[in-house]
Design a protein around this motif. Structure first.
Motif, PDB file in Angstrom:
ATOM      1  N   LEU A  43       0.831  -1.207   0.000  1.00 52.08           N
ATOM      2  CA  LEU A  43       0.000   0.000   0.000  1.00 52.08           C
ATOM      3  C   LEU A  43       0.866   1.257   0.000  1.00 52.08           C
ATOM      4  CD1 LEU A  43      -2.869  -0.969   2.482  1.00 52.08           C
ATOM      5  CD2 LEU A  43      -2.708  -1.360   0.018  1.00 52.08           C
ATOM      6  N   ARG A  44       1.931   1.237   0.789  1.00 51.86           N
ATOM      7  CA  ARG A  44       2.809   2.412   0.852  1.00 51.86           C
ATOM      8  C   ARG A  44       3.514   2.641  -0.479  1.00 51.86           C
ATOM      9  NH1 ARG A  44       5.248   0.912   4.931  1.00 51.86           N
ATOM     10  NH2 ARG A  44       7.062  -0.084   3.964  1.00 51.86           N
ATOM     11  N   ARG A  45       4.000   1.579  -1.091  1.00 54.96           N
ATOM     12  CA  ARG A  45       4.713   1.733  -2.365  1.00 54.96           C
ATOM     13  C   ARG A  45       3.777   2.220  -3.469  1.00 54.96           C
ATOM     14  NH1 ARG A  45       8.494  -3.563  -3.134  1.00 54.96           N
ATOM     15  NH2 ARG A  45       9.166  -2.392  -4.997  1.00 54.96           N
ATOM     16  N   VAL A  46       2.567   1.701  -3.501  1.00 57.83           N
ATOM     17  CA  VAL A  46       1.611   2.140  -4.522  1.00 57.83           C
ATOM     18  C   VAL A  46       1.281   3.615  -4.337  1.00 57.83           C
ATOM     19  CG1 VAL A  46      -0.762   1.895  -5.351  1.00 57.83           C
ATOM     20  CG2 VAL A  46       0.632  -0.145  -4.956  1.00 57.83           C
ATOM     21  N   ASP A  47       0.974   4.020  -3.119  1.00 57.93           N
ATOM     22  CA  ASP A  47       0.604   5.418  -2.891  1.00 57.93           C
ATOM     23  C   ASP A  47       1.784   6.369  -3.091  1.00 57.93           C
ATOM     24  OD1 ASP A  47      -2.131   5.374  -2.440  1.00 57.93           O
ATOM     25  OD2 ASP A  47      -1.906   4.829  -0.332  1.00 57.93           O
ATOM     26  N   THR A  48       2.963   5.969  -2.635  1.00 63.43           N
ATOM     27  CA  THR A  48       4.136   6.840  -2.781  1.00 63.43           C
ATOM     28  C   THR A  48       4.469   7.071  -4.237  1.00 63.43           C
ATOM     29  OG1 THR A  48       5.062   6.121  -0.660  1.00 63.43           O
ATOM     30  CG2 THR A  48       6.595   7.094  -2.246  1.00 63.43           C
ATOM     31  N   HIS A  49       4.456   6.003  -5.032  1.00 65.43           N
ATOM     32  CA  HIS A  49       4.830   6.166  -6.439  1.00 65.43           C
ATOM     33  C   HIS A  49       3.726   6.869  -7.224  1.00 65.43           C
ATOM     34  CE1 HIS A  49       7.674   5.493  -9.588  1.00 65.43           C
ATOM     35  NE2 HIS A  49       6.743   4.975 -10.373  1.00 65.43           N
ATOM     36  N   SER A  50       2.479   6.615  -6.881  1.00 62.05           N
ATOM     37  CA  SER A  50       1.395   7.316  -7.553  1.00 62.05           C
ATOM     38  C   SER A  50       1.490   8.810  -7.290  1.00 62.05           C
ATOM     39  CB  SER A  50       0.039   6.776  -7.083  1.00 62.05           C
ATOM     40  OG  SER A  50      -1.019   7.407  -7.768  1.00 62.05           O
ATOM     41  N   LYS A  52       4.183  10.511  -6.739  1.00 61.30           N
ATOM     42  CA  LYS A  52       5.296  11.029  -7.536  1.00 61.30           C
ATOM     43  C   LYS A  52       4.888  11.246  -8.998  1.00 61.30           C
ATOM     44  CE  LYS A  52       9.057   8.984  -4.823  1.00 61.30           C
ATOM     45  NZ  LYS A  52      10.148   7.981  -4.815  1.00 61.30           N
ATOM     46  N   LEU A  53       3.943  10.449  -9.470  1.00 58.55           N
ATOM     47  CA  LEU A  53       3.497  10.555 -10.861  1.00 58.55           C
ATOM     48  C   LEU A  53       2.356  11.554 -11.034  1.00 58.55           C
ATOM     49  CD1 LEU A  53       3.547   6.769 -11.854  1.00 58.55           C
ATOM     50  CD2 LEU A  53       5.213   8.514 -12.450  1.00 58.55           C
ATOM     51  N   GLY A  54       1.943  12.185  -9.949  1.00 60.69           N
ATOM     52  CA  GLY A  54       0.891  13.184 -10.069  1.00 60.69           C
ATOM     53  C   GLY A  54      -0.404  12.794  -9.417  1.00 60.69           C
ATOM     54  N   GLY A  55      -0.382  11.735  -8.594  1.00 63.38           N
ATOM     55  CA  GLY A  55      -1.603  11.352  -7.892  1.00 63.38           C
ATOM     56  C   GLY A  55      -2.620  10.701  -8.805  1.00 63.38           C
ATOM     57  N   SER A  56      -3.758  10.329  -8.217  1.00 63.92           N
ATOM     58  CA  SER A  56      -4.785   9.603  -8.967  1.00 63.92           C
ATOM     59  C   SER A  56      -6.072  10.394  -9.107  1.00 63.92           C
ATOM     60  CB  SER A  56      -5.090   8.268  -8.264  1.00 63.92           C
ATOM     61  OG  SER A  56      -5.664   8.506  -6.988  1.00 63.92           O
ATOM     62  N   GLY A  57      -6.136  11.570  -8.492  1.00 64.52           N
ATOM     63  CA  GLY A  57      -7.379  12.322  -8.538  1.00 64.52           C
ATOM     64  C   GLY A  57      -8.434  11.791  -7.598  1.00 64.52           C
ATOM     65  N   GLY A  58      -8.037  10.924  -6.670  1.00 60.88           N
ATOM     66  CA  GLY A  58      -8.978  10.347  -5.724  1.00 60.88           C
ATOM     67  C   GLY A  58      -8.266  10.005  -4.441  1.00 60.88           C
ATOM     68  N   PRO A  59      -8.960   9.366  -3.501  1.00 62.38           N
ATOM     69  CA  PRO A  59      -8.330   8.995  -2.233  1.00 62.38           C
ATOM     70  C   PRO A  59      -7.164   8.032  -2.460  1.00 62.38           C
ATOM     71  CG  PRO A  59     -10.711   8.737  -2.132  1.00 62.38           C
ATOM     72  CD  PRO A  59     -10.363   8.954  -3.563  1.00 62.38           C
ATOM     73  N   PRO A  60      -6.152   8.047  -1.592  1.00 61.15           N
ATOM     74  CA  PRO A  60      -5.054   7.080  -1.708  1.00 61.15           C
ATOM     75  C   PRO A  60      -5.565   5.662  -1.461  1.00 61.15           C
ATOM     76  CG  PRO A  60      -4.899   8.308   0.349  1.00 61.15           C
ATOM     77  CD  PRO A  60      -5.963   8.966  -0.455  1.00 61.15           C
ATOM     78  N   VAL A  61      -4.888   4.692  -2.056  1.00 62.20           N
ATOM     79  CA  VAL A  61      -5.357   3.310  -1.912  1.00 62.20           C
ATOM     80  C   VAL A  61      -5.264   2.844  -0.468  1.00 62.20           C
ATOM     81  CG1 VAL A  61      -4.755   2.751  -4.296  1.00 62.20           C
ATOM     82  CG2 VAL A  61      -3.134   2.244  -2.475  1.00 62.20           C
ATOM     83  N   PRO A 129       5.966  -3.213  -7.846  1.00 58.09           N
ATOM     84  CA  PRO A 129       4.772  -2.398  -7.644  1.00 58.09           C
ATOM     85  C   PRO A 129       4.882  -1.026  -8.295  1.00 58.09           C
ATOM     86  CG  PRO A 129       5.307  -3.556  -5.618  1.00 58.09           C
ATOM     87  CD  PRO A 129       6.450  -3.799  -6.568  1.00 58.09           C
ATOM     88  N   GLU A 130       6.084  -0.448  -8.300  1.00 60.15           N
ATOM     89  CA  GLU A 130       6.257   0.848  -8.945  1.00 60.15           C
ATOM     90  C   GLU A 130       5.992   0.763 -10.442  1.00 60.15           C
ATOM     91  OE1 GLU A 130       8.045   0.985  -5.056  1.00 60.15           O
ATOM     92  OE2 GLU A 130       8.323  -0.431  -6.700  1.00 60.15           O
ATOM     93  N   GLN A 131       6.422  -0.320 -11.067  1.00 56.89           N
ATOM     94  CA  GLN A 131       6.112  -0.506 -12.489  1.00 56.89           C
ATOM     95  C   GLN A 131       4.622  -0.675 -12.701  1.00 56.89           C
ATOM     96  OE1 GLN A 131       9.248  -3.703 -12.931  1.00 56.89           O
ATOM     97  NE2 GLN A 131       9.277  -2.882 -15.018  1.00 56.89           N
ATOM     98  N   GLY A 132       3.972  -1.443 -11.831  1.00 58.51           N
ATOM     99  CA  GLY A 132       2.531  -1.616 -11.947  1.00 58.51           C
ATOM    100  C   GLY A 132       1.796  -0.291 -11.865  1.00 58.51           C
ATOM    101  N   VAL A 133       2.205   0.565 -10.926  1.00 55.14           N
ATOM    102  CA  VAL A 133       1.584   1.884 -10.785  1.00 55.14           C
ATOM    103  C   VAL A 133       1.839   2.725 -12.030  1.00 55.14           C
ATOM    104  CG1 VAL A 133       1.677   4.055  -9.495  1.00 55.14           C
ATOM    105  CG2 VAL A 133       1.669   1.867  -8.274  1.00 55.14           C
ATOM    106  N   ARG A 134       3.077   2.696 -12.512  1.00 47.73           N
ATOM    107  CA  ARG A 134       3.408   3.482 -13.704  1.00 47.73           C
ATOM    108  C   ARG A 134       2.589   3.034 -14.906  1.00 47.73           C
ATOM    109  NH1 ARG A 134       8.516   3.035 -13.301  1.00 47.73           N
ATOM    110  NH2 ARG A 134       9.004   1.427 -14.843  1.00 47.73           N
ATOM    111  N   LEU A 135       2.398   1.740 -15.051  1.00 48.38           N
ATOM    112  CA  LEU A 135       1.620   1.226 -16.177  1.00 48.38           C
ATOM    113  C   LEU A 135       0.146   1.618 -16.051  1.00 48.38           C
ATOM    114  CD1 LEU A 135       3.238  -2.308 -16.564  1.00 48.38           C
ATOM    115  CD2 LEU A 135       3.428  -0.384 -18.162  1.00 48.38           C
ATOM    116  N   LEU A 136      -0.385   1.617 -14.851  1.00 43.64           N
ATOM    117  CA  LEU A 136      -1.784   2.023 -14.667  1.00 43.64           C
ATOM    118  C   LEU A 136      -1.962   3.513 -14.907  1.00 43.64           C
ATOM    119  CD1 LEU A 136      -2.760  -0.188 -11.610  1.00 43.64           C
ATOM    120  CD2 LEU A 136      -3.625  -0.391 -13.950  1.00 43.64           C
TER     121      LEU A 136
END
Length: 334
Positions: A43-50, A52-61, A129-136
């Protein structure tokens, strides 16, 4: 050439961990596990990397998956579709990672279903996980830029042949069979108006037809250009040799080569699934136990329908702590 990890000798019972896609997000599903290191780290890795990429426009996972009062799937996919995608990915990745740690005897393979392929590739060590976030994040941008028509997915209790016949007789030219999940579960994909039409006709004929929570029509030619660009970006993504055998619902053979693993990461965009065929192949390879890493027991139900007599379990089917998960696993793997 990488051939993946060896499987147990013939005759040895084998276990596969299944990673669902659509339907895997449930608000607060990991609330009893928020402080467990493998879950907290994902959860921390997904939220931290998201972020860095500009967030998701919604609540953190981390909030979505630990707060039962977080937005439900229908609301979240409409208001913050990237957050919905990230939460789906994080939920399955975190749950599967923990189940792999707890399973005794160990799991021998992972099986991805639709966008669950990204989680399967992550828990098998192919991508981080960082690659997964980047791909999404990339996929989100491509979907938004594509300006696609309103489209989605519809689950039915028809056979694939009956569904295909209905599509033809109703003249619904843009509908496709997206998934042959089980003998009596077929998922259709296409524009919303045509899905509504086929749903009405199916119900009139006594069938169930249920819209799925999805931001678009995955496994459909509507996404051909998105798929092409996504694949082009995937060529630059490093992939590591899998630590577990990797299967996907779009093919019945294990995915072993770097090119095949990259293909699996993009397959959910346009490739139809034949989940029942993959299950048959796994049974032929000696797999006897099928564990569902999702919170709704969707894939374990499909495995039970497609493989009568096999052992299925969904340890994460309801929110639970580590001790309860360990007991559920022990009951399935004994």
């Amino acid at each position: 050439m990488n051939h993946g990890p060896p499987l147990p000798a013939a005759g040895t019972p084998r276990t596969v961990l299944m990673c669902p896609g659509q339907g895997a997000y449930l608000p607060g599903a990991l609330r009893h596990l928020r402080d467990v290191p493998p879950v907290a780290q994902v959860l921390r890795r997904v939220d931290t990397h998201s972020a860095k990429l500009g967030g998701s426009g919604g609540p953190p996972v981390g909030l979505l998956l630990t707060d039962p009062g977080a937005p439900g799937p229908g609301r979240l996919v409409l208001t913050a579709p990237l957050a919905f995608d990230l939460a789906t990915y994080a939920a399955v990745t975190a749950s599967a990672t923990l189940l792999l740690d707890l399973a005794d005897p160990p799991v021998h393979a992972v099986l991805g279903h639709s966008v669950g392929d990204l989680a399967a590739l992550t828990v098998a060590g192919v991508i981080t996980p960082e690659q997964g976030v980047r791909l999404l994040h990339l996929r989100d941008r491509l979907l938004r830029d594509a300006a696609l028509p309103a489209a989605g997915l519809l689950a039915t209790d028809m056979t694939a042949d009956r569904a295909a016949d209905l599509i033809r007789t109703e003249g619904l030219a843009q509908l496709r069979v997206a998934a042959r999940n089980a003998p009596a579960q077929t998922v259709l994909a296409g524009p919303d108006d045509e899905l509504a039409a086929v749903g009405r006709t199916a119900r009139e004929r006594g069938h169930r037809a249920t819209p799925l929570t999805s931001r678009t029509a995955y496994h459909h030619p509507l996404l051909t250009e998105v798929h092409r660009t996504f694949r082009r970006h995937l060529r630059a993504e490093p992939v590591a040799p899998p630590t577990l055998a990797v299967y996907t619902a779009t093919t019945h053979r294990p995915v072993r080569t770097p090119a095949g693993l990259r293909t699996a990461a993009a397959a959910h965009l346009t490739e139809p699934m034949a989940f029942h065929r993959t299950l048959d192949a796994l049974r032929g390879a000696g797999f006897t136990t099928y564990l569902d890493s999702g919170p709704r027991a969707l894939l374990s139900a499909l495995a039970r329908a497609g493989l009568p007599g096999c052992t299925t379990a969904a340890p994460s089917r309801t929110p639970a702590g580590v001790d309860r998960l360990r007991l559920r696993l022990a009951a399935a793997l004994r």
